[in-house]
Scaffold this active site. Structure first.
Site, PDB file in Angstrom:
ATOM      1  N   ASP A 168       1.039   7.691  -6.616  1.00 27.83           N
ATOM      2  CA  ASP A 168       1.959   7.790  -7.849  1.00 27.83           C
ATOM      3  C   ASP A 168       2.314   6.230  -8.507  1.00 27.83           C
ATOM      4  O   ASP A 168       1.530   5.252  -7.857  1.00 27.83           O
ATOM      5  CB  ASP A 168       3.446   8.241  -7.328  1.00 27.83           C
ATOM      6  CG  ASP A 168       3.992   7.531  -6.260  1.00 27.83           C
ATOM      7  OD1 ASP A 168       3.185   6.763  -5.270  1.00 27.83           O
ATOM      8  OD2 ASP A 168       5.263   7.256  -5.924  1.00 27.83           O
ATOM      9  N   GLU A 171       2.855   3.730  -5.972  1.00 25.45           N
ATOM     10  CA  GLU A 171       1.998   3.433  -4.961  1.00 25.45           C
ATOM     11  C   GLU A 171       2.223   3.772  -3.608  1.00 25.45           C
ATOM     12  O   GLU A 171       1.778   3.085  -2.745  1.00 25.45           O
ATOM     13  CB  GLU A 171       1.337   2.025  -5.259  1.00 25.45           C
ATOM     14  CG  GLU A 171       1.351   1.304  -6.639  1.00 25.45           C
ATOM     15  CD  GLU A 171       0.596  -0.082  -6.752  1.00 25.45           C
ATOM     16  OE1 GLU A 171      -0.231  -0.346  -7.257  1.00 25.45           O
ATOM     17  OE2 GLU A 171       1.640  -0.860  -6.000  1.00 25.45           O
TER      18      GLU A 171
END
Length: 463
Positions: A168, A171
């Site tokens: 995402d 991270e």
């Protein structure tokens, strides 16, 4: 923001963006953000392009040079021999070599946001009388110019990889993410139209086909029981049991393609925005501050998600903080919703899903589910006014917690209101600017962006 674009750091190449002024070359060493993140850079360059498009002819050249340098830097990244996960590699050193250490990879939103920014730049450049041949050789045609033109390659990567799970925008977790799907969809649709403009019908067909298939999956993110769009589709990860994440709002901001699919006035989006934005009220002690010293209303500050434990340098119980970029994003959402109703709607239709949003943000409108309120109605005008007012309140919150020196870090301490985390986070500035652009549109200020753009930019001479 511009101090972080092509920073005057030894070894930094033209076209890169340092994520923050925190790392080995700066006074603040920790956390080390002295890298060029693909996503962060593209979102920053989208701001640069907005300024380029609005600037007078005399000021355009400096912005144009930065954007062409960015295109070249992105193309160089694509040809790096050390890519571990293809074009989904998340970050590079400032000399544009690949970061090979352990990290959350791939991050497949990056190629999409990079393509969006460069497509928009190419269109603005052509509208300004730029050369089609230059666009093909320096921006679009990766087949003929693989070391110079990145867009076609990024778009085809998106078309081939959108079904794959990736990390995402924070991270932290690998899954199927609403944010990623939204920016991928926008890239594919804009890319298909742009490929047609470039005379590349084969790529256009590929992108359109992928966009159709991707769009059909978006409905899976809606949770009718919770009345929210899930930030990711799958099991609970990282104890995010609320299922709430500002990434959903950011997905609309960065991924909406102005075609009615999960836009600012979508009922499911409105319901999600309400639940996300109010979820932090009970989490952050500073959310109890409702006015500044001058009596201006402050909206509750916004973080990433309620269960966040990252405090700017590490993790700790109850460590998650409000973020400047997230709070500014909520302001932008409000302004853009207002503009969308004013420009696109003949009436505001209220459903059972959207009614709680209006009850909270525009209580004086006294709307009812199942009713529509035309433009000349008191309720319509009340809603538009309230949305703009809340946008201002979120902006006032950013201002209230900005240090006297005007520098925006990554986060705001949830207990003290002091700026913490990475210094001068580039995305914080970019988010504040895009919110200000949205405010100008909502308020009908057609000269704001142009005046800002015409302040100009000079090359960096300091790190």
């Amino acid at each position: 923001m511009f101090l972080n674009i092509q920073p005057a750091i030894p070894g930094a190449v033209n076209g890169v963006v340092v994520a923050a002024r925190s790392g080995p070359s700066y006074d603040q060493k920790d956390p080390d953000y002295e890298y060029d993140w693909v996503r962060d850079s593209s979102l920053t360059m989208e701001v640069v392009n907005t300024l380029y498009a609005a600037a007078s002819k005399k000021q355009k050249s400096a912005y144009e040079s930065i954007l062409f340098n960015y295109a070249a830097a992105r193309a160089f990244e694509q040809t790096e021999p050390g890519l571990q996960t293809g074009l989904g590699e998340p970050k590079f050193y400032l000399n544009n070599t690949i970061f090979l250490g352990p990290w959350g990879r791939p991050q497949n939103d990056g190629p999409a946001t990079a393509a969006i920014t460069l497509i928009e730049f190419a269109n603005a450049y052509l509208a300004n009388g730029g050369s089609l041949a230059t666009v093909k050789s320096k921006i679009y045609d990766s087949t003929a110019h693989p070391e110079a033109a990145p867009v076609q390659k990024d778009l085809l990567f998106v078309a081939s990889n959108w079904t794959s799970s990736s990390f995402d925008l924070w991270e932290e977790e690998s899954s199927d993410h609403f944010y990623t799907r939204m920016v991928q969809r926008r890239a594919l649709l804009q890319g298909a139209a742009f490929a047609t403009k470039m005379g590349d019908s084969a790529t256009s067909t590929t992108l359109n086909s992928a966009a159709t298939a991707l769009t059909a999956t978006l409905s899976q993110f809606w949770d009718p029981n919770r009345q929210i769009l899930l930030y990711e589709y799958g099991p609970v990860l990282r104890d995010k049991s609320s299922y709430l994440d500002i990434a959903v709002v950011l997905g609309v901001i960065h991924g909406y393609n102005n075609d009615g699919v999960y836009g600012y006035t979508n009922d499911q989006v409105l319901s999600s925005a309400l639940r996300i934005s109010t979820s932090f009220i009970s989490v952050y002690p500073i959310a109890t501050t409702h006015k500044d010293a001058s009596g201006h209303t402050l909206a509750p500050p916004i973080g990433r998600y309620p269960e966040d434990v990252y405090n700017g340098v590490g993790t700790a119980t109850n460590g998650g903080n409000p973020w400047y970029l997230a709070t500014a994003a909520m302001a932008q959402f409000m302004y853009s919703a207002s503009s969308s109703y004013t420009a696109e709607k003949t009436a505001i239709a209220v459903s059972a899903t959207s009614k709680p949003f209006f009850d909270y943000y525009a209580p004086n409108s006294k709307v009812q589910a199942g009713q529509s309120y035309p433009k000349n109605s008191k309720a319509f005008k009340e809603i538009v006014s309230a949305l703009n007012g809340w946008g201002d309140a979120y902006m006032q919150t950013v201002r209230y917690y900005t240090p006297a020196n005007g520098h925006l870090s990554e986060e705001i301490d949830r207990n003290t209101g002091v700026a913490v985390g990475a210094a001068d986070l580039t995305w914080s500035y970019a988010s504040l600017l895009t919110a200000s652009f949205a405010r100008a549109e909502a308020k009908g200020d057609n000269q704001y962006v142009k005046k800002l753009a015409n302040l100009g930019v000079t090359p960096n001479t300091q790190a």
